[in-house]
Scaffold this active site. Structure first.
Site, PDB file in Angstrom:
ATOM      1  N   ASP A  54       1.064  -1.173  -0.001  1.00  0.00           N
ATOM      2  CA  ASP A  54      -0.182   0.169   0.173  1.00  0.00           C
ATOM      3  C   ASP A  54       0.770   1.046   0.241  1.00  0.00           C
ATOM      4  O   ASP A  54       0.551   2.379   0.850  1.00  0.00           O
ATOM      5  CB  ASP A  54      -1.005   0.334   1.031  1.00  0.00           C
TER       6      ASP A  54
ATOM      7  N   LYS B  95       1.826   1.893  -4.929  1.00  0.00           N
ATOM      8  CA  LYS B  95       2.502   1.338  -6.358  1.00  0.00           C
ATOM      9  C   LYS B  95       1.524   1.610  -7.624  1.00  0.00           C
ATOM     10  O   LYS B  95       1.696   2.283  -8.521  1.00  0.00           O
ATOM     11  CB  LYS B  95       2.463  -0.081  -6.298  1.00  0.00           C
TER      12      LYS B  95
ATOM     13  N   GLY C 295      -4.814  -4.214  -3.600  1.00  0.00           N
ATOM     14  CA  GLY C 295      -5.932  -3.166  -3.376  1.00  0.00           C
ATOM     15  C   GLY C 295      -4.724  -2.032  -4.133  1.00  0.00           C
ATOM     16  O   GLY C 295      -4.163  -1.498  -3.704  1.00  0.00           O
ATOM     17  N   HIS C 296      -5.060  -1.548  -5.480  1.00  0.00           N
ATOM     18  CA  HIS C 296      -3.899  -0.449  -6.584  1.00  0.00           C
ATOM     19  C   HIS C 296      -4.830   0.559  -6.474  1.00  0.00           C
ATOM     20  O   HIS C 296      -5.387   0.469  -7.595  1.00  0.00           O
ATOM     21  CB  HIS C 296      -3.392  -1.047  -7.271  1.00  0.00           C
TER      22      HIS C 296
ATOM     23  N   GLN D 113       2.006  -6.159  -3.504  1.00  0.00           N
ATOM     24  CA  GLN D 113       2.251  -6.742  -1.951  1.00  0.00           C
ATOM     25  C   GLN D 113       3.522  -5.809  -2.008  1.00  0.00           C
ATOM     26  O   GLN D 113       3.829  -4.781  -2.440  1.00  0.00           O
ATOM     27  CB  GLN D 113       2.513  -7.979  -2.185  1.00  0.00           C
TER      28      GLN D 113
HETATM   29  P1  GDP Z   1      -0.762   0.183  -3.973  1.00  0.00           P
HETATM   30  O1  GDP Z   1      -1.098  -1.201  -3.305  1.00  0.00           O
HETATM   31  O2  GDP Z   1       0.900   0.812  -3.521  1.00  0.00           O
HETATM   32  O3  GDP Z   1      -1.247   0.674  -5.001  1.00  0.00           O
HETATM   33  O4  GDP Z   1      -1.181   1.362  -2.834  1.00  0.00           O
HETATM   34  P2  GDP Z   1      -3.013   1.617  -2.085  1.00  0.00           P
HETATM   35  O5  GDP Z   1      -4.038   2.138  -3.223  1.00  0.00           O
HETATM   36  O6  GDP Z   1      -3.608   0.766  -1.700  1.00  0.00           O
HETATM   37  O7  GDP Z   1      -3.000   2.626  -0.891  1.00  0.00           O
HETATM   38  C1  GDP Z   1      -1.957   4.343  -1.121  1.00  0.00           C
HETATM   39  C2  GDP Z   1      -2.927   4.877  -0.702  1.00  0.00           C
HETATM   40  O8  GDP Z   1      -2.357   6.658  -0.806  1.00  0.00           O
HETATM   41  C3  GDP Z   1      -4.472   5.129  -2.156  1.00  0.00           C
HETATM   42  O9  GDP Z   1      -5.206   5.560  -0.859  1.00  0.00           O
HETATM   43  C4  GDP Z   1      -3.339   6.364  -2.805  1.00  0.00           C
HETATM   44  O10 GDP Z   1      -4.546   7.164  -3.633  1.00  0.00           O
HETATM   45  C5  GDP Z   1      -2.957   6.996  -1.458  1.00  0.00           C
HETATM   46  N1  GDP Z   1      -1.959   8.071  -1.661  1.00  0.00           N
HETATM   47  C6  GDP Z   1      -0.696   8.110  -2.928  1.00  0.00           C
HETATM   48  N2  GDP Z   1      -0.043   8.804  -3.488  1.00  0.00           N
HETATM   49  C7  GDP Z   1      -0.261   9.579  -2.148  1.00  0.00           C
HETATM   50  C8  GDP Z   1       0.496  11.101  -1.631  1.00  0.00           C
HETATM   51  O11 GDP Z   1       1.460  11.240  -2.561  1.00  0.00           O
HETATM   52  N3  GDP Z   1      -0.520  11.325  -0.786  1.00  0.00           N
HETATM   53  C9  GDP Z   1      -1.717  11.386  -0.466  1.00  0.00           C
HETATM   54  N4  GDP Z   1      -1.996  12.268   0.674  1.00  0.00           N
HETATM   55  N5  GDP Z   1      -2.438   9.943  -0.937  1.00  0.00           N
HETATM   56  C10 GDP Z   1      -1.141   8.897  -1.464  1.00  0.00           C
HETATM   57  P1  IMO Z   2      -1.104  -4.101  -2.323  1.00  0.00           P
HETATM   58  O1  IMO Z   2      -0.330  -4.348  -4.013  1.00  0.00           O
HETATM   59  C1  IMO Z   2      -1.198  -4.565   2.105  1.00  0.00           C
HETATM   60  C2  IMO Z   2      -0.913  -9.002   3.605  1.00  0.00           C
HETATM   61  C3  IMO Z   2      -1.790  -8.742   4.352  1.00  0.00           C
HETATM   62  C4  IMO Z   2      -1.829 -10.452   5.115  1.00  0.00           C
HETATM   63  C5  IMO Z   2      -0.001 -10.744   4.206  1.00  0.00           C
HETATM   64  C6  IMO Z   2      -0.576 -12.516   4.004  1.00  0.00           C
HETATM   65  O2  IMO Z   2      -2.393  -3.839  -2.250  1.00  0.00           O
HETATM   66  O3  IMO Z   2       0.313  -3.351  -1.587  1.00  0.00           O
HETATM   67  P2  IMO Z   2      -2.535 -12.546   1.687  1.00  0.00           P
HETATM   68  O4  IMO Z   2      -3.383 -12.769   1.381  1.00  0.00           O
HETATM   69  O5  IMO Z   2      -1.817 -12.632   0.676  1.00  0.00           O
HETATM   70  O6  IMO Z   2      -2.497 -14.744   1.791  1.00  0.00           O
HETATM   71  O7  IMO Z   2      -2.183 -12.343   3.144  1.00  0.00           O
HETATM   72  O8  IMO Z   2      -0.309  -9.492   3.581  1.00  0.00           O
HETATM   73  N1  IMO Z   2      -1.337  -8.042   2.542  1.00  0.00           N
HETATM   74  C7  IMO Z   2      -1.227  -7.108   2.016  1.00  0.00           C
HETATM   75  N2  IMO Z   2      -0.852  -6.075   2.887  1.00  0.00           N
HETATM   76  N3  IMO Z   2      -0.859  -5.078   0.436  1.00  0.00           N
HETATM   77  C8  IMO Z   2      -0.785  -5.320   0.040  1.00  0.00           C
HETATM   78  O9  IMO Z   2      -1.023  -5.499  -1.093  1.00  0.00           O
HETATM   79  C9  IMO Z   2      -1.207  -7.253   0.368  1.00  0.00           C
HETATM   80  N4  IMO Z   2      -1.426  -8.295   0.192  1.00  0.00           N
HETATM   81  C10 IMO Z   2      -1.363  -9.363   1.299  1.00  0.00           C
HETATM   82  O10 IMO Z   2      -2.743  -8.707   5.391  1.00  0.00           O
HETATM   83  O11 IMO Z   2      -0.467  -9.584   5.947  1.00  0.00           O
HETATM   84 MG    MG Z   3      -2.827  -1.548  -1.636  1.00  0.00          MG
END
Ligand code: GDP
Ligand code: IMO
Ligand code: MG
Length: 426
Positions: free
Chosen positions: A13, A16, A40-41, A225
Protein backbone atom coordinates in the site's frame (compact mmCIF):
# COMPACT_ATOMS: atom_id res chain seq x y z
CA UNK A 1 15.76 -2.71 -23.91
CA UNK A 2 13.62 -1.01 -21.34
CA UNK A 3 12.28 -3.30 -18.69
CA UNK A 4 11.33 -1.18 -15.68
CA UNK A 5 10.28 -2.80 -12.42
CA UNK A 6 8.14 -1.01 -9.83
CA UNK A 7 8.04 -2.74 -6.43
CA UNK A 8 6.77 -2.07 -2.93
CA UNK A 9 9.54 -1.55 -0.38
CA UNK A 10 7.61 -1.78 2.90
CA UNK A 11 4.50 -3.85 3.81
CA UNK A 12 2.37 -2.87 0.83
CA UNK A 13 0.00 0.00 0.00
CA UNK A 14 2.87 2.39 -0.69
CA UNK A 15 1.09 3.81 -3.74
CA UNK A 16 2.43 1.50 -6.45
CA UNK A 17 -0.79 1.81 -8.46
CA UNK A 18 -0.39 5.58 -8.64
CA UNK A 19 3.15 5.36 -10.09
CA UNK A 20 2.25 2.60 -12.53
CA UNK A 21 -0.58 4.80 -13.79
CA UNK A 22 1.78 7.79 -14.11
CA UNK A 23 4.64 5.87 -15.74
CA UNK A 24 2.35 3.99 -18.11
CA UNK A 25 1.79 7.22 -20.01
CA UNK A 26 5.12 6.42 -21.68
CA UNK A 27 4.94 2.62 -21.51
CA UNK A 28 3.96 0.15 -24.20
CA UNK A 29 3.22 -2.72 -21.82
CA UNK A 30 2.29 -3.04 -18.14
CA UNK A 31 2.77 -6.51 -16.64
CA UNK A 32 1.48 -7.72 -13.24
CA UNK A 33 3.90 -10.48 -12.24
CA UNK A 34 2.94 -11.74 -8.77
CA UNK A 35 0.23 -12.01 -6.13
CA UNK A 36 -3.48 -11.96 -6.80
CA UNK A 37 -6.52 -10.07 -5.61
CA UNK A 38 -4.95 -9.67 -2.18
CA UNK A 39 -3.61 -6.49 -3.82
CA UNK A 40 -5.54 -3.24 -3.95
CA UNK A 41 -4.02 -0.56 -6.16
CA UNK A 42 -5.64 2.88 -6.18
CA UNK A 43 -5.57 5.38 -9.00
CA UNK A 44 -7.14 8.80 -8.62
CA UNK A 45 -7.77 10.57 -11.92
CA UNK A 46 -9.87 13.71 -12.32
CA UNK A 47 -11.33 13.16 -8.85
CA UNK A 48 -12.49 9.62 -9.71
CA UNK A 49 -11.07 6.74 -7.68
CA UNK A 50 -10.29 3.39 -9.32
CA UNK A 51 -9.42 0.40 -7.10
CA UNK A 52 -7.73 -2.40 -9.03
CA UNK A 53 -6.96 -5.85 -7.63
CA UNK A 54 -5.86 -8.00 -10.56
CA UNK A 55 -5.93 -5.79 -13.62
CA UNK A 56 -2.66 -3.90 -14.15
CA UNK A 57 -2.74 -0.21 -13.23
CA UNK A 58 -1.91 0.78 -16.81
CA UNK A 59 -5.46 -0.11 -17.84
CA UNK A 60 -6.59 3.54 -17.95
CA UNK A 61 -4.01 4.37 -20.65
CA UNK A 62 -5.06 3.30 -24.12
CA UNK A 63 -1.47 3.49 -25.36
CA UNK A 64 -0.35 0.57 -23.22
CA UNK A 65 -1.18 -3.12 -23.38
CA UNK A 66 -1.81 -4.76 -20.01
CA UNK A 67 -0.67 -8.27 -19.19
CA UNK A 68 -1.29 -10.62 -16.26
CA UNK A 69 1.66 -13.00 -16.35
CA UNK A 70 2.34 -16.51 -15.06
CA UNK A 71 3.38 -15.50 -11.52
CA UNK A 72 -0.09 -14.18 -10.68
CA UNK A 73 -2.86 -16.31 -9.15
CA UNK A 74 -6.21 -15.45 -10.73
CA UNK A 75 -9.69 -15.55 -9.22
CA UNK A 76 -11.75 -15.61 -12.46
CA UNK A 77 -14.88 -14.25 -10.81
CA UNK A 78 -13.00 -11.27 -9.36
CA UNK A 79 -11.25 -10.57 -12.66
CA UNK A 80 -14.54 -10.57 -14.58
CA UNK A 81 -16.10 -8.35 -11.91
CA UNK A 82 -13.25 -5.91 -12.27
CA UNK A 83 -13.58 -5.79 -16.05
CA UNK A 84 -17.32 -5.21 -15.64
CA UNK A 85 -16.67 -2.45 -13.08
CA UNK A 86 -14.40 -0.58 -15.49
CA UNK A 87 -17.01 -0.91 -18.24
CA UNK A 88 -19.61 0.60 -15.90
CA UNK A 89 -17.28 3.50 -15.11
CA UNK A 90 -17.31 4.19 -18.85
CA UNK A 91 -13.55 4.50 -19.19
CA UNK A 92 -11.64 3.66 -22.34
CA UNK A 93 -9.28 0.88 -21.37
CA UNK A 94 -6.08 -0.67 -22.67
CA UNK A 95 -5.98 -4.15 -24.25
CA UNK A 96 -5.61 -6.97 -21.71
CA UNK A 97 -3.93 -10.36 -22.09
CA UNK A 98 -3.72 -13.17 -19.53
CA UNK A 99 -1.03 -15.83 -19.32
CA UNK A 100 -2.09 -19.41 -20.06
CA UNK A 101 0.38 -20.44 -17.33
CA UNK A 102 -1.14 -18.36 -14.50
CA UNK A 103 -2.74 -20.46 -11.76
CA UNK A 104 -6.44 -20.22 -10.94
CA UNK A 105 -7.77 -19.52 -7.44
CA UNK A 106 -10.49 -22.14 -6.93
CA UNK A 107 -13.31 -22.07 -4.34
CA UNK A 108 -11.47 -24.58 -2.11
CA UNK A 109 -8.52 -22.17 -1.88
CA UNK A 110 -10.76 -19.43 -0.50
CA UNK A 111 -12.51 -21.81 1.90
CA UNK A 112 -9.19 -23.20 3.13
CA UNK A 113 -7.70 -19.72 3.59
CA UNK A 114 -10.67 -18.83 5.82
CA UNK A 115 -10.57 -22.11 7.76
CA UNK A 116 -6.81 -21.95 8.28
CA UNK A 117 -7.04 -18.38 9.58
CA UNK A 118 -9.90 -19.37 11.88
CA UNK A 119 -7.93 -22.29 13.23
CA UNK A 120 -4.77 -20.17 13.72
CA UNK A 121 -6.90 -17.50 15.43
CA UNK A 122 -7.83 -19.99 18.13
CA UNK A 123 -4.14 -20.44 18.87
CA UNK A 124 -3.54 -16.68 18.62
CA UNK A 125 -1.22 -17.15 15.62
CA UNK A 126 -3.38 -15.91 12.76
CA UNK A 127 -1.54 -14.08 9.98
CA UNK A 128 -4.31 -11.64 9.10
CA UNK A 129 -4.46 -12.79 5.48
CA UNK A 130 -6.86 -11.16 3.05
CA UNK A 131 -8.77 -14.51 2.90
CA UNK A 132 -8.71 -14.42 -0.87
CA UNK A 133 -7.25 -17.94 -1.21
CA UNK A 134 -3.76 -16.72 -2.08
CA UNK A 135 -1.73 -18.99 0.23
CA UNK A 136 -3.62 -22.20 -0.64
CA UNK A 137 -3.42 -21.41 -4.40
CA UNK A 138 0.38 -21.00 -4.29
CA UNK A 139 0.61 -24.11 -2.09
CA UNK A 140 -1.12 -26.14 -4.82
CA UNK A 141 1.14 -24.62 -7.48
CA UNK A 142 4.17 -25.89 -5.53
CA UNK A 143 2.45 -29.19 -4.77
CA UNK A 144 1.80 -29.57 -8.53
CA UNK A 145 -1.95 -30.08 -8.28
CA UNK A 146 -2.89 -26.53 -9.33
CA UNK A 147 -5.18 -25.59 -12.20
CA UNK A 148 -3.76 -23.14 -14.74
CA UNK A 149 -5.58 -20.80 -17.12
CA UNK A 150 -4.81 -23.17 -20.03
CA UNK A 151 -6.58 -25.93 -18.06
CA UNK A 152 -9.54 -23.73 -17.12
CA UNK A 153 -10.32 -22.96 -20.77
CA UNK A 154 -10.09 -26.62 -21.85
CA UNK A 155 -13.42 -28.15 -20.68
CA UNK A 156 -12.17 -31.75 -20.59
CA UNK A 157 -8.95 -31.03 -18.75
CA UNK A 158 -10.74 -28.68 -16.36
CA UNK A 159 -13.34 -31.27 -15.40
CA UNK A 160 -10.65 -33.87 -14.81
CA UNK A 161 -8.62 -31.54 -12.62
CA UNK A 162 -11.61 -30.49 -10.52
CA UNK A 163 -12.47 -34.15 -9.85
CA UNK A 164 -8.82 -34.92 -9.09
CA UNK A 165 -8.71 -32.12 -6.53
CA UNK A 166 -12.13 -32.26 -4.91
CA UNK A 167 -11.78 -35.52 -2.98
CA UNK A 168 -8.66 -34.51 -1.11
CA UNK A 169 -9.76 -30.88 -0.67
CA UNK A 170 -13.13 -31.91 0.78
CA UNK A 171 -11.41 -34.39 3.08
CA UNK A 172 -9.20 -31.61 4.43
CA UNK A 173 -12.11 -29.15 4.69
CA UNK A 174 -14.34 -31.63 6.53
CA UNK A 175 -11.99 -33.85 8.50
CA UNK A 176 -9.29 -31.40 9.50
CA UNK A 177 -11.28 -28.19 9.88
CA UNK A 178 -14.90 -29.36 10.28
CA UNK A 179 -16.05 -27.23 7.31
CA UNK A 180 -18.77 -27.91 4.72
CA UNK A 181 -17.75 -29.89 1.61
CA UNK A 182 -17.86 -28.35 -1.89
CA UNK A 183 -19.83 -29.67 -4.86
CA UNK A 184 -17.60 -30.48 -7.86
CA UNK A 185 -20.39 -30.33 -10.46
CA UNK A 186 -21.56 -26.91 -9.30
CA UNK A 187 -17.99 -25.63 -9.44
CA UNK A 188 -17.50 -27.03 -12.95
CA UNK A 189 -20.70 -25.37 -14.15
CA UNK A 190 -19.87 -21.99 -12.60
CA UNK A 191 -16.21 -21.92 -13.65
CA UNK A 192 -16.91 -23.14 -17.19
CA UNK A 193 -18.98 -20.02 -17.68
CA UNK A 194 -16.07 -17.87 -16.44
CA UNK A 195 -13.74 -19.78 -18.76
CA UNK A 196 -15.89 -18.94 -21.80
CA UNK A 197 -15.74 -15.24 -20.93
CA UNK A 198 -12.01 -15.19 -20.20
CA UNK A 199 -10.88 -17.39 -23.11
CA UNK A 200 -10.41 -14.49 -25.58
CA UNK A 201 -7.85 -12.89 -23.24
CA UNK A 202 -5.71 -16.00 -22.67
CA UNK A 203 -2.51 -16.57 -24.63
CA UNK A 204 1.24 -17.13 -24.46
CA UNK A 205 2.04 -13.70 -23.04
CA UNK A 206 5.71 -14.57 -22.60
CA UNK A 207 6.29 -14.23 -26.36
CA UNK A 208 4.54 -10.85 -26.32
CA UNK A 209 6.78 -9.60 -23.49
CA UNK A 210 9.97 -10.89 -25.16
CA UNK A 211 9.13 -9.48 -28.57
CA UNK A 212 8.40 -6.13 -26.94
CA UNK A 213 11.71 -6.05 -25.06
CA UNK A 214 13.64 -7.13 -28.18
CA UNK A 215 12.00 -4.30 -30.15
CA UNK A 216 13.16 -1.82 -27.49
CA UNK A 217 9.68 -1.07 -26.21
CA UNK A 218 9.04 0.15 -22.68
CA UNK A 219 7.73 -2.65 -20.48
CA UNK A 220 6.67 -1.80 -16.92
CA UNK A 221 6.52 -4.64 -14.42
CA UNK A 222 3.97 -3.83 -11.73
CA UNK A 223 4.73 -5.20 -8.30
CA UNK A 224 1.98 -6.10 -5.85
CA UNK A 225 2.50 -6.56 -2.09
CA UNK A 226 6.01 -5.62 -1.05
CA UNK A 227 9.53 -6.55 0.04
CA UNK A 228 8.65 -7.22 3.69
CA UNK A 229 5.73 -9.43 2.62
CA UNK A 230 8.07 -11.50 0.40
CA UNK A 231 7.98 -15.20 1.28
CA UNK A 232 11.81 -15.39 1.35
CA UNK A 233 12.89 -11.97 2.56
CA UNK A 234 9.85 -10.66 4.47
CA UNK A 235 8.94 -11.04 8.14
CA UNK A 236 8.15 -14.77 7.77
CA UNK A 237 5.60 -16.25 8.49
CA UNK A 238 3.77 -12.90 8.45
CA UNK A 239 4.18 -12.63 4.69
CA UNK A 240 2.29 -13.45 1.52
CA UNK A 241 2.96 -16.65 -0.44
CA UNK A 242 4.81 -15.24 -3.45
CA UNK A 243 7.96 -13.27 -4.33
CA UNK A 244 6.88 -9.64 -4.82
CA UNK A 245 10.52 -8.45 -4.93
CA UNK A 246 12.23 -7.45 -8.19
CA UNK A 247 13.61 -10.98 -8.62
CA UNK A 248 9.99 -12.16 -8.84
CA UNK A 249 9.86 -10.65 -12.34
CA UNK A 250 12.35 -13.24 -13.60
CA UNK A 251 10.15 -16.18 -12.56
CA UNK A 252 6.78 -14.43 -12.53
CA UNK A 253 7.04 -13.08 -16.07
CA UNK A 254 9.81 -15.25 -17.53
CA UNK A 255 12.26 -12.42 -18.10
CA UNK A 256 16.04 -12.61 -17.61
CA UNK A 257 17.70 -10.10 -15.26
CA UNK A 258 19.69 -8.58 -18.16
CA UNK A 259 16.43 -7.33 -19.67
CA UNK A 260 15.85 -4.95 -16.75
CA UNK A 261 17.21 -1.42 -16.92
CA UNK A 262 15.60 0.17 -13.87
CA UNK A 263 14.12 -0.90 -10.53
CA UNK A 264 11.94 1.68 -8.77
CA UNK A 265 10.97 1.20 -5.14
CA UNK A 266 7.74 2.79 -3.95
CA UNK A 267 7.56 3.92 -0.31
CA UNK A 268 5.55 6.17 1.95
CA UNK A 269 7.02 8.98 4.06
CA UNK A 270 5.95 6.84 7.06
CA UNK A 271 5.22 3.11 7.48
CA UNK A 272 1.97 1.14 7.44
CA UNK A 273 1.09 -2.52 7.72
CA UNK A 274 -2.21 -4.45 7.44
CA UNK A 275 -2.47 -7.83 9.09
CA UNK A 276 -0.35 -9.33 11.85
CA UNK A 277 3.43 -9.43 12.29
CA UNK A 278 6.37 -7.43 13.63
CA UNK A 279 6.55 -3.66 13.10
CA UNK A 280 9.53 -2.05 14.85
CA UNK A 281 8.49 1.60 14.38
CA UNK A 282 4.76 1.07 15.01
CA UNK A 283 2.95 3.85 16.91
CA UNK A 284 0.25 2.46 19.17
CA UNK A 285 -0.60 5.94 20.46
CA UNK A 286 -2.49 8.99 19.24
CA UNK A 287 0.28 9.91 16.78
CA UNK A 288 -0.36 6.57 15.04
CA UNK A 289 -4.10 7.35 14.99
CA UNK A 290 -3.35 10.80 13.60
CA UNK A 291 -1.28 9.39 10.73
CA UNK A 292 -4.11 6.93 9.96
CA UNK A 293 -6.64 9.77 9.85
CA UNK A 294 -4.49 12.18 7.87
CA UNK A 295 -3.38 9.54 5.34
CA UNK A 296 -6.80 7.78 5.13
CA UNK A 297 -5.03 4.56 5.99
CA UNK A 298 -7.73 1.94 5.51
CA UNK A 299 -7.17 -1.12 3.30
CA UNK A 300 -8.20 -0.91 -0.38
CA UNK A 301 -8.99 -4.64 -0.43
CA UNK A 302 -10.39 -5.46 3.01
CA UNK A 303 -11.18 -2.02 4.47
CA UNK A 304 -9.17 -2.89 7.61
CA UNK A 305 -7.53 0.04 9.45
CA UNK A 306 -3.80 0.03 8.63
CA UNK A 307 -1.28 -0.04 11.49
CA UNK A 308 0.83 3.14 11.29
CA UNK A 309 4.32 4.14 12.42
CA UNK A 310 7.39 6.22 11.68
CA UNK A 311 9.39 5.76 8.49
CA UNK A 312 11.90 2.96 8.93
CA UNK A 313 14.84 3.85 6.70
CA UNK A 314 16.83 0.91 8.10
CA UNK A 315 14.21 -1.43 6.61
CA UNK A 316 14.44 0.43 3.33
CA UNK A 317 18.20 0.04 3.16
CA UNK A 318 17.60 -3.70 3.17
CA UNK A 319 14.84 -3.33 0.55
CA UNK A 320 17.26 -1.35 -1.64
CA UNK A 321 19.72 -4.23 -1.49
CA UNK A 322 17.25 -7.10 -2.03
CA UNK A 323 15.63 -5.40 -5.04
CA UNK A 324 18.70 -3.65 -6.48
CA UNK A 325 16.79 -0.36 -6.40
CA UNK A 326 17.93 2.34 -8.82
CA UNK A 327 15.42 4.93 -7.61
CA UNK A 328 12.72 5.65 -5.05
CA UNK A 329 9.19 7.04 -5.39
CA UNK A 330 8.09 8.47 -2.05
CA UNK A 331 4.40 9.17 -1.37
CA UNK A 332 2.48 11.01 1.34
CA UNK A 333 5.02 13.79 1.91
CA UNK A 334 1.90 15.96 2.25
CA UNK A 335 0.51 13.70 5.00
CA UNK A 336 3.59 13.44 7.24
CA UNK A 337 4.27 17.20 7.08
CA UNK A 338 1.03 17.83 8.97
CA UNK A 339 2.62 16.58 12.22
CA UNK A 340 4.52 18.93 14.57
CA UNK A 341 7.56 16.67 14.73
CA UNK A 342 8.52 13.65 12.68
CA UNK A 343 10.79 10.77 13.64
CA UNK A 344 12.94 8.82 11.20
CA UNK A 345 14.40 5.43 12.10
CA UNK A 346 17.98 5.24 10.85
CA UNK A 347 19.12 2.03 12.55
CA UNK A 348 18.26 -0.85 14.89
CA UNK A 349 19.86 -1.61 18.23
CA UNK A 350 19.72 -5.29 19.20
CA UNK A 351 20.55 -5.94 22.85
CA UNK A 352 22.17 -2.50 22.94
CA UNK A 353 24.35 -2.94 19.83
CA UNK A 354 23.77 -1.40 16.38
CA UNK A 355 23.22 -4.12 13.76
CA UNK A 356 23.88 -4.09 10.03
CA UNK A 357 21.46 -6.79 8.84
CA UNK A 358 17.70 -7.33 8.99
CA UNK A 359 17.01 -10.13 11.51
CA UNK A 360 15.34 -13.32 10.24
CA UNK A 361 14.40 -14.45 13.75
CA UNK A 362 11.19 -12.87 15.00
CA UNK A 363 12.52 -13.17 18.55
CA UNK A 364 15.52 -11.04 17.61
CA UNK A 365 13.33 -8.59 15.73
CA UNK A 366 11.13 -8.20 18.81
CA UNK A 367 14.19 -7.11 20.82
CA UNK A 368 15.25 -4.50 18.24
CA UNK A 369 15.01 -0.88 19.34
CA UNK A 370 14.70 1.80 16.66
CA UNK A 371 17.31 4.57 16.59
CA UNK A 372 15.49 7.80 15.76
CA UNK A 373 16.39 11.21 14.38
CA UNK A 374 13.87 14.02 14.79
CA UNK A 375 12.62 16.50 12.20
CA UNK A 376 10.26 19.49 12.19
CA UNK A 377 6.97 19.22 10.33
CA UNK A 378 5.72 21.88 7.88
CA UNK A 379 2.06 22.06 8.74
CA UNK A 380 1.74 25.75 7.92
CA UNK A 381 2.45 25.07 4.24
CA UNK A 382 0.03 23.11 2.07
CA UNK A 383 2.41 21.31 -0.30
CA UNK A 384 -0.27 19.43 -2.26
CA UNK A 385 -0.22 21.95 -5.10
CA UNK A 386 3.57 22.29 -5.34
CA UNK A 387 5.29 20.66 -8.32
CA UNK A 388 8.94 21.66 -7.81
CA UNK A 389 11.37 20.45 -5.15
CA UNK A 390 12.77 24.00 -4.85
CA UNK A 391 9.43 25.38 -3.71
CA UNK A 392 9.05 22.93 -0.80
CA UNK A 393 9.53 24.29 2.74
CA UNK A 394 13.05 23.82 4.08
CA UNK A 395 11.88 21.34 6.74
CA UNK A 396 10.46 19.05 4.00
CA UNK A 397 13.67 19.29 1.96
CA UNK A 398 15.77 18.34 4.99
CA UNK A 399 13.58 15.29 5.70
CA UNK A 400 13.69 14.11 2.06
CA UNK A 401 17.46 14.56 1.69
CA UNK A 402 18.20 12.72 4.93
CA UNK A 403 16.02 9.77 3.83
CA UNK A 404 17.94 9.55 0.56
CA UNK A 405 21.23 9.69 2.43
CA UNK A 406 20.35 6.89 4.85
CA UNK A 407 18.93 4.56 2.18
CA UNK A 408 21.64 5.42 -0.35
CA UNK A 409 19.25 5.51 -3.32
CA UNK A 410 18.07 8.70 -5.10
CA UNK A 411 14.44 9.74 -4.75
CA UNK A 412 13.07 10.25 -8.28
CA UNK A 413 9.46 11.14 -7.51
CA UNK A 414 7.74 12.69 -4.50
CA UNK A 415 4.00 12.26 -3.98
CA UNK A 416 2.17 15.25 -2.50
CA UNK A 417 -1.38 13.92 -2.94
CA UNK A 418 -3.29 10.94 -4.35
CA UNK A 419 -3.92 12.47 -7.80
CA UNK A 420 -2.09 11.48 -10.99
CA UNK A 421 -0.68 15.00 -11.27
CA UNK A 422 0.27 15.40 -7.57
CA UNK A 423 3.89 14.44 -8.05
CA UNK A 424 7.20 16.29 -7.88
CA UNK A 425 9.74 14.93 -10.37
CA UNK A 426 13.24 15.28 -8.95
P1 GDP B 1 -0.69 0.30 -3.59
O1 GDP B 1 -1.33 -0.95 -3.10
O2 GDP B 1 0.78 0.32 -3.37
O3 GDP B 1 -1.06 0.64 -5.01
O4 GDP B 1 -1.30 1.47 -2.67
P2 GDP B 1 -2.84 1.66 -2.22
O5 GDP B 1 -3.60 2.19 -3.37
O6 GDP B 1 -3.34 0.46 -1.55
O7 GDP B 1 -2.69 2.75 -1.07
C1 GDP B 1 -2.11 3.99 -1.30
C2 GDP B 1 -3.11 5.08 -0.86
O8 GDP B 1 -2.44 6.31 -0.75
C3 GDP B 1 -4.21 5.28 -1.89
O9 GDP B 1 -5.37 5.63 -1.22
C4 GDP B 1 -3.68 6.44 -2.72
O10 GDP B 1 -4.71 7.17 -3.36
C5 GDP B 1 -3.00 7.27 -1.66
N1 GDP B 1 -1.85 8.08 -2.11
C6 GDP B 1 -0.87 7.72 -2.96
N2 GDP B 1 0.09 8.66 -3.01
C7 GDP B 1 -0.30 9.64 -2.17
C8 GDP B 1 0.30 10.88 -1.77
O11 GDP B 1 1.39 11.27 -2.19
N3 GDP B 1 -0.40 11.64 -0.86
C9 GDP B 1 -1.62 11.25 -0.38
N4 GDP B 1 -2.22 12.04 0.50
N5 GDP B 1 -2.20 10.09 -0.74
C10 GDP B 1 -1.54 9.30 -1.61
P1 IMO C 1 -0.84 -4.20 -2.27
O1 IMO C 1 -0.43 -4.72 -3.62
C1 IMO C 1 -0.93 -4.71 2.06
C2 IMO C 1 -0.87 -8.83 3.59
C3 IMO C 1 -2.12 -9.26 4.32
C4 IMO C 1 -1.51 -10.23 5.32
C5 IMO C 1 -0.40 -10.90 4.51
C6 IMO C 1 -0.80 -12.24 3.93
O2 IMO C 1 -2.14 -3.48 -2.26
O3 IMO C 1 0.27 -3.45 -1.63
P2 IMO C 1 -2.37 -12.94 1.90
O4 IMO C 1 -3.83 -12.70 1.66
O5 IMO C 1 -1.47 -12.41 0.83
O6 IMO C 1 -2.07 -14.39 2.20
O7 IMO C 1 -2.04 -12.14 3.27
O8 IMO C 1 -0.09 -10.00 3.47
N1 IMO C 1 -1.09 -8.29 2.22
C7 IMO C 1 -1.07 -6.98 1.91
N2 IMO C 1 -0.92 -5.90 2.69
N3 IMO C 1 -1.02 -4.56 0.72
C8 IMO C 1 -1.13 -5.64 -0.08
O9 IMO C 1 -1.12 -5.54 -1.43
C9 IMO C 1 -1.19 -6.92 0.51
N4 IMO C 1 -1.32 -8.18 0.03
C10 IMO C 1 -1.24 -9.00 1.08
O10 IMO C 1 -2.76 -8.19 4.94
O11 IMO C 1 -0.89 -9.52 6.37
MG1 MG D 1 -2.83 -1.61 -1.77
Amino acid sequence: MAGIIVVGTQWGDEGKGKYIDILSEDADYVVRFSGGNNAGHTIVHEGVKYALHLIPSGILRKNSTCIISNGVVIDPKVLLGELEGLKKQNVETATLYISDRAHVIMPWHIVLDELQEESRSKAGTNLGTTKRGIGPAYTDKAERCGIRMCDLIDPEVFKEKVYENITIKNAIIEKVYGGAPLDADKIIEEYSAYAEQLKPYVRDVNSIIHNALEEGRVVLFEGAQATFLDIDFGTYPYVTSSNPIAGGVCTGAGVGPKMISEVLGVMKAYTTRVGAGPFVTELLDETGDKIRDLGHEYGTTTGRPRRCGWLDAFMLKYAARINGLTGLCMNHLDTIGKLDTIKLCVGYRLDGKLIDYYPASLKELERCEPVYEEFEGWKDTDISKLRRFDSLPNAAKLYVRRIEEVIGVPIKYLGVGPGREQVITM
